[in-house]
Design a protein around this motif. Structure first.
Motif, PDB file in Angstrom:
ATOM      1  N   UNK A  45     -12.588 -25.770 -19.059  1.00  0.00           N
ATOM      2  CA  UNK A  45     -14.249 -26.337 -19.956  1.00  0.00           C
ATOM      3  C   UNK A  45     -15.162 -27.136 -18.678  1.00  0.00           C
ATOM      4  N   UNK A  46     -15.024 -27.553 -17.936  1.00  0.00           N
ATOM      5  CA  UNK A  46     -15.694 -28.118 -16.553  1.00  0.00           C
ATOM      6  C   UNK A  46     -15.899 -27.486 -15.415  1.00  0.00           C
ATOM      7  N   UNK A  47     -15.188 -26.660 -15.011  1.00  0.00           N
ATOM      8  CA  UNK A  47     -14.659 -25.664 -13.901  1.00  0.00           C
ATOM      9  C   UNK A  47     -16.772 -25.318 -13.170  1.00  0.00           C
ATOM     10  N   UNK A  48     -17.159 -25.070 -14.372  1.00  0.00           N
ATOM     11  CA  UNK A  48     -18.842 -24.968 -14.191  1.00  0.00           C
ATOM     12  C   UNK A  48     -19.561 -26.257 -12.689  1.00  0.00           C
ATOM     13  N   UNK A  49     -18.821 -27.418 -13.549  1.00  0.00           N
ATOM     14  CA  UNK A  49     -19.326 -28.592 -12.974  1.00  0.00           C
ATOM     15  C   UNK A  49     -19.057 -28.643 -11.581  1.00  0.00           C
ATOM     16  N   UNK A  50     -18.351 -28.123 -11.595  1.00  0.00           N
ATOM     17  CA  UNK A  50     -17.296 -29.105 -10.047  1.00  0.00           C
ATOM     18  C   UNK A  50     -17.768 -29.046  -8.382  1.00  0.00           C
ATOM     19  N   UNK A  51     -18.445 -27.823  -8.500  1.00  0.00           N
ATOM     20  CA  UNK A  51     -19.265 -27.814  -6.470  1.00  0.00           C
ATOM     21  C   UNK A  51     -20.773 -28.580  -7.336  1.00  0.00           C
ATOM     22  N   UNK A  52     -21.128 -29.018  -8.006  1.00  0.00           N
ATOM     23  CA  UNK A  52     -22.233 -29.759  -8.340  1.00  0.00           C
ATOM     24  C   UNK A  52     -22.017 -31.252  -8.028  1.00  0.00           C
ATOM     25  N   UNK A  53     -20.735 -31.872  -8.661  1.00  0.00           N
ATOM     26  CA  UNK A  53     -20.503 -33.005  -8.905  1.00  0.00           C
ATOM     27  C   UNK A  53     -19.773 -33.249  -7.032  1.00  0.00           C
ATOM     28  N   UNK A  54     -19.050 -32.577  -6.828  1.00  0.00           N
ATOM     29  CA  UNK A  54     -18.240 -33.649  -5.783  1.00  0.00           C
ATOM     30  C   UNK A  54     -19.232 -32.310  -4.132  1.00  0.00           C
ATOM     31  N   UNK A  55     -19.931 -31.435  -4.751  1.00  0.00           N
ATOM     32  CA  UNK A  55     -21.046 -31.590  -3.352  1.00  0.00           C
ATOM     33  C   UNK A  55     -19.618 -30.769  -1.941  1.00  0.00           C
ATOM     34  N   UNK A  56     -20.082 -30.647  -0.252  1.00  0.00           N
ATOM     35  CA  UNK A  56     -18.785 -30.558   0.007  1.00  0.00           C
ATOM     36  C   UNK A  56     -17.838 -31.232   0.334  1.00  0.00           C
ATOM     37  N   UNK A  57     -17.091 -32.119  -0.514  1.00  0.00           N
ATOM     38  CA  UNK A  57     -16.117 -32.169  -1.492  1.00  0.00           C
ATOM     39  C   UNK A  57     -15.127 -31.045  -1.342  1.00  0.00           C
ATOM     40  N   UNK A  58     -15.313 -30.406  -2.357  1.00  0.00           N
ATOM     41  CA  UNK A  58     -14.881 -30.001  -3.486  1.00  0.00           C
ATOM     42  C   UNK A  58     -14.352 -28.230  -2.447  1.00  0.00           C
ATOM     43  N   UNK A  59     -14.881 -28.353  -1.622  1.00  0.00           N
ATOM     44  CA  UNK A  59     -14.556 -26.972  -0.338  1.00  0.00           C
ATOM     45  C   UNK A  59     -13.158 -27.566   0.548  1.00  0.00           C
ATOM     46  N   UNK A  60     -12.860 -28.513   0.049  1.00  0.00           N
ATOM     47  CA  UNK A  60     -11.576 -29.619   1.031  1.00  0.00           C
ATOM     48  C   UNK A  60     -10.546 -29.784  -0.356  1.00  0.00           C
ATOM     49  N   UNK A  61     -10.831 -29.749  -1.972  1.00  0.00           N
ATOM     50  CA  UNK A  61     -10.221 -29.164  -2.488  1.00  0.00           C
ATOM     51  C   UNK A  61     -10.173 -28.022  -2.610  1.00  0.00           C
ATOM     52  N   UNK A  62     -10.859 -26.590  -2.714  1.00  0.00           N
ATOM     53  CA  UNK A  62      -9.701 -25.705  -2.450  1.00  0.00           C
ATOM     54  C   UNK A  62      -9.458 -25.298  -1.873  1.00  0.00           C
TER      55      UNK A  62
END
Ligand SMILES: Cc1cc2nc3c(=O)[nH]c(=O)nc-3n(C[C@H](O)[C@H](O)[C@H](O)COP(=O)(O)OP(=O)(O)OC[C@H]3O[C@@H](n4cnc5c(N)ncnc54)[C@H](O)[C@@H]3O)c2cc1C
Length: 461
Positions: A417-434
């Protein structure tokens, strides 16, 4: 040999189920998200069995989904294609209570109420209390919190060590029993809240607490939500070590009264609790009362009696069920934003405005001491219009929270449900999570398409 036959060889055949009722039970959570059947449900009893299951899943390129009690609210346990569900209910032993170290080691299928009952015998308690009787494994995997987080923290603050079966079947420990450590990377913090996407927890060591000498609950009624929230900010600024402070709005109190046969005044209300010794509590209560009165509190009722305290907190915990009970056949969509406390009153105002515009039956309640609140919306899961209206409210409130440096989820987690907000919330850190996901689960075996997008994986057929 096919995957199911191989699973039956490592587990007893009755612990590999393809019974339709069992598959249906594991196709959904407690939310509005569309169910999807797993291919089979397996019931391991040991960490080694979990490891063997995961090795087979790798061999056949079939994802696995860890499953506790299925009480999550964002589609966390719903398969998104072919998958085997690992149900932990048979791993439900309290392995060790180290009374004097204030530690307990449990298997993941232990539920919070089961743990509460056992710890009571030792004069101890575990504070994290999500509304449902969730499993400790599920609570650790979602970084759950609850009414007492304002004083005792969320799961991440209370997990000392995890035994984890990784995506390749390896079994590791992420921590130790020491009260603090500066050694290594903080893997426990990484795995707590990973929603089954990095590994399966097969043992969890938790920090526990002595039952306080005195507990006092209170119900404070306010003329409006703003005054209630501002009273909470003042209580915290005054340094009162409040153990619980929950806001329940007027429509929610109405549902509580109907469902829990209570007779609470139908107005915005704070449910509070204080933990401590007799003298300390006296001071905390007096100061809280004075602050509440400064905010035009209309009524404040204290409950020391254990039965009345339990009635109060049961009523709070059953709030979502109270709404569902009043709308048979419907499902809940629950928003979960968390903001800096000074932004909370504005956010709740905005929430009331947008949810009223949506026309959906809804209440607002939350762990206001943490800046976390929920809009509980009741939707017909078969009505595209209801779902679109609820989704719009969710989008608007998430946007509001992110603009103020809050988060789209304070405690329920991301799921689908909240997947679509992850890139926006985390910015560059989202890539680190991936990158972390890719490193720890290169085959995409662990609960894929949740928490972070990892689209590079091809699964077996
Ligand atoms: C009425 C109601 C009130 C709620 N109130 C709260 C609240 O106040 N606070 C709050 O935080 N949540 C709340 N929730 C949400 C829910 O109860 C929590 O998210 C809870 O932690 C989920 O636990 P579970 O055992 O049901 O896990 P499940 O729903 O079974 O699983 C949740 C996630 O954990 C993973 N998982 C489960 N077991 C393991 C394991 N052994 N190893 C690795 N991953 C695993 C799953 O794959 C999934 O991603 C509420 C839900 C309801 C229905």
């Amino acid at each position: 040999m096919g995957l199911i036959e191989e699973l039956q060889q490592i587990l007893a055949p009755e612990r590999v189920s393809q019974n339709l009722t069992v598959l249906e039970q594991h196709s959904k959570d407690e939310s509005y998200h569309t169910p999807y059947l797993p291919e089979a449900v397996v019931f391991p009893e040991t960490a080694q069995e979990v490891s063997d299951i995961i090795k087979l899943a790798n061999k056949h390129r079939v994802p696995v989904i860890p499953f506790g009690m299925g009480s999550s609210l964002e589609g966390h346990v719903i398969p998104r294609g072919r998958a085997i569900t690992i149900d932990f209910t048979r791993m439900n032993k309290i392995v060790e209570i180290r009374e004097k170290d204030f530690l307990v080691r449990v298997q993941p299928g232990v539920t919070r109420k089961q743990l509460e009952k056992e710890l009571k015998k030792y004069g101890l308690f575990f504070p994290v209390d999500p509304g449902a009787d969730a499993s400790i494994g599920g609570m650790a995997a979602t970084n759950a919190s609850g009414t007492t987080t304002v004083k005792y923290g969320a799961m991440r603050d209370n997990v000392r060590d995890l035994q984890v079966v990784l995506a390749d079947g390896q079994i590791i420990h992420t921590g130790n029993l020491a009260a603090k450590s500066s050694s290594g990377y903080h893997l426990t913090g990484l795995f707590v809240g990973s929603e089954g996407t990095l590994g399966c927890f097969t043992e969890i060591t938790l920090k526990v607490y002595g039952i306080p000498e005195q507990i006092m609950a209170a119900r404070a009624v306010f003329p409006n939500v703003d005054e209630a929230v501002e009273a909470v900010v003042d209580i915290q600024q005054a340094g009162i070590p409040i153990a619980r402070v929950e806001l329940v709005d007027e429509p929610s109190i109405r549902q509580v009264n109907k469902y829990s046969q209570t007779n609470y005044k139908e107005a915005p209300t704070l449910f509070l609790e204080f933990h401590g010794n007799k003298d300390g509590l006296k001071q905390d209560v007096a100061l809280t009362k004075a602050i509440a009165e400064d905010h035009y509190c209309q009524e404040i009722v204290f409950e020391t009696d254990q039965a009345l305290r339990h009635q109060l907190w049961d009523a709070r915990h059953n709030l979502a069920y109270a709404f569902l009970h009043a709308h048979p056949g419907k499902r809940q969509m629950v928003t979960d934003v968390c903001l800096p406390i000074t932004e909370l009153a504005g956010a709740i105002h905005f929430a009331r405005e947008i949810v009223t515009n949506s026309g959906l039956p809804a209440g607002i309640a939350g762990h206001v001491g943490d800046g976390n609140f929920h809009i509980i919306m009741i939707v017909d899961p078969n009505s595209a219009d209801d779902l679109a209206r609820a989704e719009k409210v969710n989008e608007q409130i998430v946007q509001y929270a992110l603009e103020r440096k809050g988060t789209c989820t304070g405690e329920h987690g991301v799921g689908i449900g909240k997947l679509k907000y992850q890139a926006k919330e985390h910015g560059g850190a989202y890539q680190i999570m991936q990158t972390i996901k890719q490193a720890l689960d290169p085959m995409g075996i662990m609960n894929p398409y949740k928490k972070v997008e990892n689209e590079t994986v091809t699964h077996g057929s």
